[in-house]
Design a protein around this motif. Structure first.
Motif, PDB file in Angstrom:
ATOM      1  N   ALA A   1      -1.573  -0.495  11.869  1.00  0.00           N
ATOM      2  CA  ALA A   1      -0.999  -0.741  10.367  1.00  0.00           C
ATOM      3  C   ALA A   1      -2.303  -0.905   9.245  1.00  0.00           C
ATOM      4  CB  ALA A   1      -0.368  -1.926  10.255  1.00  0.00           C
ATOM      5  N   GLU A   2      -1.931  -0.600   8.251  1.00  0.00           N
ATOM      6  CA  GLU A   2      -3.345  -0.782   7.297  1.00  0.00           C
ATOM      7  C   GLU A   2      -2.599  -1.098   5.825  1.00  0.00           C
ATOM      8  OE1 GLU A   2      -6.144   2.729   5.228  1.00  0.00           O
ATOM      9  OE2 GLU A   2      -4.969   3.242   7.038  1.00  0.00           O
ATOM     10  N   PHE A   3      -3.364  -2.143   5.256  1.00  0.00           N
ATOM     11  CA  PHE A   3      -2.930  -2.234   4.018  1.00  0.00           C
ATOM     12  C   PHE A   3      -3.845  -1.773   2.892  1.00  0.00           C
ATOM     13  CE2 PHE A   3      -1.559  -5.558   6.971  1.00  0.00           C
ATOM     14  CZ  PHE A   3      -0.089  -6.145   6.559  1.00  0.00           C
ATOM     15  N   VAL A   4      -3.068  -1.204   1.799  1.00  0.00           N
ATOM     16  CA  VAL A   4      -3.932  -0.474   0.956  1.00  0.00           C
ATOM     17  C   VAL A   4      -3.689  -1.399  -0.428  1.00  0.00           C
ATOM     18  CG1 VAL A   4      -4.470   1.668  -0.242  1.00  0.00           C
ATOM     19  CG2 VAL A   4      -3.621   1.473   2.238  1.00  0.00           C
ATOM     20  N   THR A   5      -4.791  -2.094  -1.165  1.00  0.00           N
ATOM     21  CA  THR A   5      -4.650  -2.648  -2.417  1.00  0.00           C
ATOM     22  C   THR A   5      -4.603  -1.426  -3.539  1.00  0.00           C
ATOM     23  OG1 THR A   5      -5.990  -4.393  -1.561  1.00  0.00           O
ATOM     24  CG2 THR A   5      -5.709  -4.481  -3.723  1.00  0.00           C
ATOM     25  N   GLY A   6      -3.410  -1.764  -4.335  1.00  0.00           N
ATOM     26  CA  GLY A   6      -3.685  -0.762  -5.392  1.00  0.00           C
ATOM     27  C   GLY A   6      -4.218  -1.134  -6.779  1.00  0.00           C
ATOM     28  N   ALA A   7      -4.041  -0.453  -7.655  1.00  0.00           N
ATOM     29  CA  ALA A   7      -4.704  -0.863  -9.045  1.00  0.00           C
ATOM     30  C   ALA A   7      -3.768  -2.077  -9.624  1.00  0.00           C
ATOM     31  CB  ALA A   7      -4.446   0.370 -10.099  1.00  0.00           C
ATOM     32  N   ALA A   8      -4.471  -2.416 -10.802  1.00  0.00           N
ATOM     33  CA  ALA A   8      -4.055  -3.824 -11.408  1.00  0.00           C
ATOM     34  C   ALA A   8      -2.720  -4.145 -11.091  1.00  0.00           C
ATOM     35  CB  ALA A   8      -4.393  -3.649 -12.766  1.00  0.00           C
ATOM     36  N   ASN A   9      -1.597  -3.517 -11.567  1.00  0.00           N
ATOM     37  CA  ASN A   9      -0.210  -4.147 -11.438  1.00  0.00           C
ATOM     38  C   ASN A   9       0.627  -3.349 -10.329  1.00  0.00           C
ATOM     39  OD1 ASN A   9      -0.264  -6.187 -13.273  1.00  0.00           O
ATOM     40  ND2 ASN A   9      -0.178  -4.736 -14.861  1.00  0.00           N
ATOM     41  N   GLU A  10      -0.233  -2.755  -9.522  1.00  0.00           N
ATOM     42  CA  GLU A  10       0.366  -1.979  -8.296  1.00  0.00           C
ATOM     43  C   GLU A  10       0.583  -2.805  -7.189  1.00  0.00           C
ATOM     44  OE1 GLU A  10       0.787   1.599  -8.024  1.00  0.00           O
ATOM     45  OE2 GLU A  10       0.911   1.557 -10.197  1.00  0.00           O
ATOM     46  N   PRO A  11       1.497  -2.850  -6.535  1.00  0.00           N
ATOM     47  CA  PRO A  11       1.838  -3.814  -5.517  1.00  0.00           C
ATOM     48  C   PRO A  11       0.981  -3.042  -4.124  1.00  0.00           C
ATOM     49  CG  PRO A  11       3.670  -2.293  -5.387  1.00  0.00           C
ATOM     50  CD  PRO A  11       3.112  -1.841  -6.658  1.00  0.00           C
ATOM     51  N   VAL A  12       0.585  -3.918  -3.077  1.00  0.00           N
ATOM     52  CA  VAL A  12      -0.263  -3.661  -1.970  1.00  0.00           C
ATOM     53  C   VAL A  12       0.686  -2.562  -0.974  1.00  0.00           C
ATOM     54  CG1 VAL A  12      -1.096  -4.579   0.155  1.00  0.00           C
ATOM     55  CG2 VAL A  12      -1.411  -5.714  -1.942  1.00  0.00           C
ATOM     56  N   ARG A  13       0.219  -1.359  -0.640  1.00  0.00           N
ATOM     57  CA  ARG A  13       1.032  -0.451  -0.060  1.00  0.00           C
ATOM     58  C   ARG A  13       0.745  -0.825   1.455  1.00  0.00           C
ATOM     59  NH1 ARG A  13       4.734   1.184  -3.561  1.00  0.00           N
ATOM     60  NH2 ARG A  13       5.372   2.495  -1.814  1.00  0.00           N
ATOM     61  N   VAL A  14       1.655  -0.613   2.391  1.00  0.00           N
ATOM     62  CA  VAL A  14       1.597  -0.793   3.851  1.00  0.00           C
ATOM     63  C   VAL A  14       1.754   0.552   4.439  1.00  0.00           C
ATOM     64  CG1 VAL A  14       2.139  -2.146   5.787  1.00  0.00           C
ATOM     65  CG2 VAL A  14       2.369  -3.025   3.427  1.00  0.00           C
ATOM     66  N   LEU A  15       0.665   1.014   5.312  1.00  0.00           N
ATOM     67  CA  LEU A  15       0.847   2.149   6.139  1.00  0.00           C
ATOM     68  C   LEU A  15       0.959   1.771   7.520  1.00  0.00           C
ATOM     69  CD1 LEU A  15      -1.916   4.415   4.453  1.00  0.00           C
ATOM     70  CD2 LEU A  15       0.318   3.865   3.676  1.00  0.00           C
ATOM     71  N   MET A  16       1.927   2.518   8.171  1.00  0.00           N
ATOM     72  CA  MET A  16       2.019   2.450   9.520  1.00  0.00           C
ATOM     73  C   MET A  16       2.077   3.825  10.197  1.00  0.00           C
ATOM     74  SD  MET A  16       5.264   0.383  11.726  1.00  0.00           S
ATOM     75  CE  MET A  16       6.229   1.776  11.779  1.00  0.00           C
ATOM     76  N   ASP A  17       1.236   4.098  11.299  1.00  0.00           N
ATOM     77  CA  ASP A  17       0.679   5.434  11.687  1.00  0.00           C
ATOM     78  C   ASP A  17       0.636   6.296  10.594  1.00  0.00           C
ATOM     79  OD1 ASP A  17       1.263   4.615  14.390  1.00  0.00           O
ATOM     80  OD2 ASP A  17       3.266   4.777  14.210  1.00  0.00           O
ATOM     81  N   GLY A  18      -0.106   5.717   9.697  1.00  0.00           N
ATOM     82  CA  GLY A  18      -0.357   6.746   8.322  1.00  0.00           C
ATOM     83  C   GLY A  18       0.549   6.881   7.371  1.00  0.00           C
ATOM     84  N   GLN A  19       2.015   6.365   7.849  1.00  0.00           N
ATOM     85  CA  GLN A  19       2.983   6.772   6.788  1.00  0.00           C
ATOM     86  C   GLN A  19       3.285   5.332   5.999  1.00  0.00           C
ATOM     87  OE1 GLN A  19       6.693   7.624   8.627  1.00  0.00           O
ATOM     88  NE2 GLN A  19       6.261   9.917   8.549  1.00  0.00           N
ATOM     89  N   ASP A  20       3.380   5.630   4.599  1.00  0.00           N
ATOM     90  CA  ASP A  20       3.700   4.472   3.706  1.00  0.00           C
ATOM     91  C   ASP A  20       5.289   3.867   4.039  1.00  0.00           C
ATOM     92  OD1 ASP A  20       4.353   2.830   1.681  1.00  0.00           O
ATOM     93  OD2 ASP A  20       3.302   3.992   0.202  1.00  0.00           O
ATOM     94  N   VAL A  21       5.066   2.555   4.362  1.00  0.00           N
ATOM     95  CA  VAL A  21       6.408   2.122   4.940  1.00  0.00           C
ATOM     96  C   VAL A  21       6.734   1.000   4.170  1.00  0.00           C
ATOM     97  CG1 VAL A  21       6.511   2.702   7.490  1.00  0.00           C
ATOM     98  CG2 VAL A  21       5.336   0.537   6.868  1.00  0.00           C
ATOM     99  N   THR A  22       5.915   0.709   2.888  1.00  0.00           N
ATOM    100  CA  THR A  22       6.327  -0.487   2.036  1.00  0.00           C
ATOM    101  C   THR A  22       7.827  -0.823   1.689  1.00  0.00           C
ATOM    102  OG1 THR A  22       4.157   0.346   0.946  1.00  0.00           O
ATOM    103  CG2 THR A  22       5.166  -1.504  -0.044  1.00  0.00           C
TER     104      THR A  22
END
Ligand code: DC
Length: 228
Positions: free
Chosen positions: A69-90
């Protein structure tokens, strides 16, 4: 030194507003963020999509240990996106079905042990805001500021109902209330790291408070801690 990086822990039951508060605090302070519930949700999703029987604690813990898993912080008001096996599973993580499975796997001591160090690794300079159930009691017992949020089950069910409606999920309010009460009972009743405030936690009832008011209270407590 990561061990000396300050941590603010935000614990409390489902739907109490921990997530929004944690994101606002982390942004305001310029600190890292840990959404520990997402790790339990990811474990459940990974196990389920790999065909692992959720009743098999050892197999679920193995999935937790090797969580891709990987957590990707977005811009100002964007939520944190969560990737699993490279796929966005947020979005998949936030469904009621996934929350229900997460609550099951979170009761397993082997799963909690598997995720413990992974959560502690988030403690990096300049600081960490950690959101969960046992952040102040088990994961970061030495945190300088511990907050425990509460709100009645009815208020939390209503908030969750509005949130799901915005996401396009249609659910009954009465069903949500039952789910929240059942999840509270599971989270508080388990033997391993049950949901409860740390002895030195500051409790805030958010039933009648807006997000900015809760945010200001926590910042005031943090500033109070830092005064000589
Ligand atoms: O906060 P959340 O709804 O995303 O959490 C999902 C489930 O994981 C919930 O049933 C409680 C559990 N959980 C936990 O046991 N310990 C944590 N630190 C965070 C979440």
């Amino acid at each position: 030194m990561t061990d000396s990086a300050p941590v603010i822990t935000i614990d409390g039951p489902s739907g109490v507003g921990k997530g929004t508060l944690t994101v606002s605090l982390a942004r305001h302070l310029g600190w890292h963020l840990l959404d520990s519930g997402a790790l339990y949700r990811l474990t459940a999703l990974k196990a389920d999509s790999s065909g692992i029987d959720l009743a098999d604690e050892t197999a679920v813990a193995a999935a937790a240990r090797s969580l891709p898993a990987e957590f990707v912080t977005g811009a100002a008001n964007e939520p944190v996106r969560v990737l699993m096996d490279g796929q966005d599973v947020t979005e998949r993580l936030r469904t009621e079905a996934c929350g229900h499975m997460a609550s099951t796997v979170a009761a397993y001591p082997q799963v909690r042990e598997a995720l413990l160090q992974r959560q502690r690794d988030f403690r990096q300079a300049p600081g960490l805001v950690a959101d969960g159930r046992d952040m102040g009691t088990t994961v970061f017992p030495g945190a300088p500021l511990k907050i425990f949020l509460t709100a009645s089950a009815a208020v939390r069910a209503e908030r969750r109902y509005e949130q799901l409606k915005r996401q396009g999920e249609s659910v009954k309010l009465s069903h949500l209330l039952k789910e929240i009460e059942a999840r509270d009972a599971r989270d508080m009743g388990r033997s391993e790291s049950p949901l409860k405030p740390a002895e030195d936690a500051i409790q805030i009832d958010t039933s009648a408070l807006g997000i900015p008011e809760v945010f200001n209270l926590v910042i005031a407590h943090w500033q109070g801690k830092r005064l000589p």
